[in-house]
Design a protein around this motif. Structure first.
Motif, short mmCIF file in Angstrom:
data_model
loop_
_atom_site.label_atom_id
_atom_site.label_comp_id
_atom_site.label_asym_id
_atom_site.label_seq_id
_atom_site.Cartn_x
_atom_site.Cartn_y
_atom_site.Cartn_z
N ILE A 1 0.95 -1.16 -0.16
CA ILE A 1 -0.01 -0.02 0.20
C ILE A 1 0.81 1.29 0.05
O ILE A 1 1.88 1.56 0.87
N PRO A 2 0.73 1.91 -1.07
CA PRO A 2 1.52 3.23 -1.27
C PRO A 2 1.53 4.19 0.04
O PRO A 2 0.33 4.53 0.52
N LEU A 3 2.60 4.94 0.19
CA LEU A 3 2.34 6.07 1.18
C LEU A 3 1.40 7.34 0.89
O LEU A 3 0.95 7.77 1.55
N GLU A 4 1.35 7.23 -0.49
CA GLU A 4 0.63 8.54 -1.25
C GLU A 4 -0.76 8.13 -0.56
O GLU A 4 -1.70 9.17 -0.74
N SER A 5 -1.26 7.30 -0.17
CA SER A 5 -2.44 6.92 0.19
C SER A 5 -2.90 7.81 1.42
O SER A 5 -3.95 8.36 1.72
N ILE A 6 -1.86 8.12 2.31
CA ILE A 6 -2.03 8.87 3.30
C ILE A 6 -2.20 10.21 2.96
O ILE A 6 -3.25 10.88 3.66
N ALA A 7 -1.57 10.86 1.82
CA ALA A 7 -2.03 11.85 1.31
C ALA A 7 -3.24 12.43 0.78
O ALA A 7 -4.09 13.33 0.71
#
Ligand code: HEM
Ligand code: FES
Lengths: 235, 255
Positions: B231-237
């Protein structure tokens, strides 16, 4: 404070994400200020007149005649202070949430790969930064500490030359700027990510490159004048 | 091969535990990590020692039940060349004579039940707060009647691969569940069916996240680096964008 009658909207407003967003916006305002401040300091290389005029202009004339003389600096200070207070308040509340989040038992062995040193010293680094900031203000804004000159506040150029002719003041500033540099290194990237700008793997690279650039710029730009003064290269 | 195991032992109902050392003499490199633990437990049973409690179910990397910290990294991520769950980690990644340290997920939101087993229902409570879409039951609607753009569909699908193992929380220096929560938010925010409840969902899920003892996110990135499903970190963005936007828009009378 933790009332059960809060609506979902109210809970979201009080969430960690919103506190982070407040830290991001205030942090970016502070970074913008630092960049401007750093650039202004370089005028020390032009000479006493240029430097003192610039300092005077900041205090009295910026935005005049829209604002009466002397007002600008106080509005400016108030904005910075509000930013700093909000930033630190959120940092403390989030720190407490983190302590709870980590839990009571520590890992016997930790093997973390992704984290940078900067990202892990945001809190203690922030505290160090704050203490050095107080020192800085006591020296150049209130004239309480006067290394290299006497009698409170004098012409900005003379204070600058006086302070940084002491090796220990320069040393403190080296530490100060390394701390600022590290805080901005992670903070810049983190702020934009918190505000949603990390839209993909490439954005992550771009934001990190910009963060390194801003941090390095502040480190070099802020340290050039003090070091130059110490080695007698400014006259 | 010979493996020395240091395993966290914590009796049920106890707040504290300690590392115990066990020796395994004939571990085969084809064994999965959990099979190696099965072997340990057979040996312990034969010696009249209480077997080590650990979670597992599918053992094929899709259910999210297994999850232990191996040599300091969740799912032994840093022992493995590829993202993995504990059940899909194999002993060929270890060497004869290795000392392997095994601990449970450690986070405020995940109390230890026994040994390596932790209570992860806090994650379920986040999902219960909004990680779903509301549809009336009945016959399934024709799928083609709600087209989903390819890019968004792919993003949603990638986010939906989250198996809820909790490795992100275990890896986070803040014990934050933000990657998990953002995977659920990203999944539904990118599908047409997720739109009606999009704003309320993100608010409710963040509220549940914070109320369940998880810490805030510092964008450090440890979570994404251990995620077995990448799951990529950009999901948090994406979550941050949705949350901030949701604060400025009315969403029904109750939101
Ligand atoms: C001139 C002063 C400062 C500047 C320019 C600055 C800048 C920033 C920025 C841009 C961020 C990123 C916000 C985000 O994570 O979204 C940040 C985060 C943070 N700052 Fe500051 N800050 C300053 C002073 C302080 C002080 C005095 C503290 C004292 C405790 C502090 C503690 C923190 C913490 C704990 C974080 C969170 C780190 C993270 O999210 O990874 N900062 N700062
Ligand atoms: S046991 Fe199902 S994912 Fe490992």
């Amino acid at each position: 404070m933790a009332s059960t009658t809060l609506s979902v909207h109210q809970k979201a407003l009080r969430s960690t994400v919103v506190k982070k967003a407040v830290m991001a916006v205030t942090g970016l305002v502070l970074i913008a200020f630092l960049l401007m401040h750093m650039f202004g300091n370089l005028k020390i290389f032009i000479g006493p007149e240029a430097y003192n005029d610039y300092a005077e202009f900041l205090k009295q004339d910026l935005l005049a005649p829209i604002l009466p003389h002397g007002w600008f600096i106080w509005i400016f200070r108030a904005v910075l202070l509000v930013c700093l207070v909000l930033h630190v308040y959120c940092a403390i509340v989030l720190w407490l949430a983190s302590v709870e989040g980590r839990g009571k038992t520590k890992y016997v062995r930790k093997n973390r790969k992704e984290q940078t040193i900067s990202s892990r010293v945001m809190r203690w680094g922030g505290i160090t930064l704050f203490l050095l900031l107080v020192f800085h203000i006591m020296m150049f804004t209130t004239g309480t500490i006067t290394p290299g000159w006497s009698g409170g506040l004098i012409e900005p150029y003379d204070m600058f030359m006086g302070a940084f002719s002491n090796w220990w003041v320069v040393l403190i500033y080296v530490v100060f700027m390394v701390v600022v540099c590290m805080h901005v290194r992670h903070g810049f990237w983190s702020a934009f990510t918190t505000l949603g700008a990390n839209v993909g793997a490439q954005a992550r690279v771009v934001l990190n490159v910009l963060a390194y650039f801003a941090a390095a710029l502040l480190l070099v730009g802020f340290l050039l004048p003090p070091v130059a003064v110490l080695f007698g290269m400014v006259n | 091969m010979k493996i020395t195991l240091k395993v966290w032992r914590q009796a049920e109902g106890e707040a504290q535990g300690s590392m115990e050392t066990y020796q395994l003499d004939s571990v085969a490199e084809e064994m999965s990590f959990l099979e190696m633990l099965d072997m340990l437990n057979e040996q312990l049973t034969a010696q009249d020692i209480e077997p080590v409690a650990f979670d597992s179910d599918c053992r094929e990397g899709i259910c999210g039940m297994c999850g232990i910290v191996i040599n300091g990294s969740p799912h032994g991520r840093y022992e493995s060349p590829v993202p993995t769950t504990t059940c899909q980690l194999h002993m060929r990644n270890f060497h004869d004579g290795d000392v392997v340290e095994i601990e449970p997920w450690r986070a405020g939101a995940f109390p230890v039940i026994k040994d390596l087993v932790v209570d992860r229902t806090a994650l379920d409570r986040i999902v219960a707060a909004g990680g779903y879409i509301s549809v009336n039951t009945g016959s399934a609607p024709e799928a083609h009647s709600t087209p989903a753009p390819k890019l968004q569909a792919d993003r949603a699908f990638d986010a939906a691969t989250c198996i809820g193992c909790g490795a992100c929380v275990a890896a986070c220096p803040n014990g934050s569940g933000m990657l998990f929560t953002s995977a659920k938010v990203t999944h539904l925010a990118n599908l047409p069916q997720g739109q009606p409840e999009r704003r309320r969902r993100v608010k409710a899920m963040i509220a549940a996240h914070d109320a369940n003892g998880f810490g805030g996110c510092q964008n450090i990135g440890e979570c994404a680096s251990v995620c077995p499903k990448q799951i990529p970190l950009e999901s948090i963005a994406q979550l941050n964008r949705d949350l901030i936007a949701s604060l400025f828009r009315a969403d029904g009378k109750s939101a």
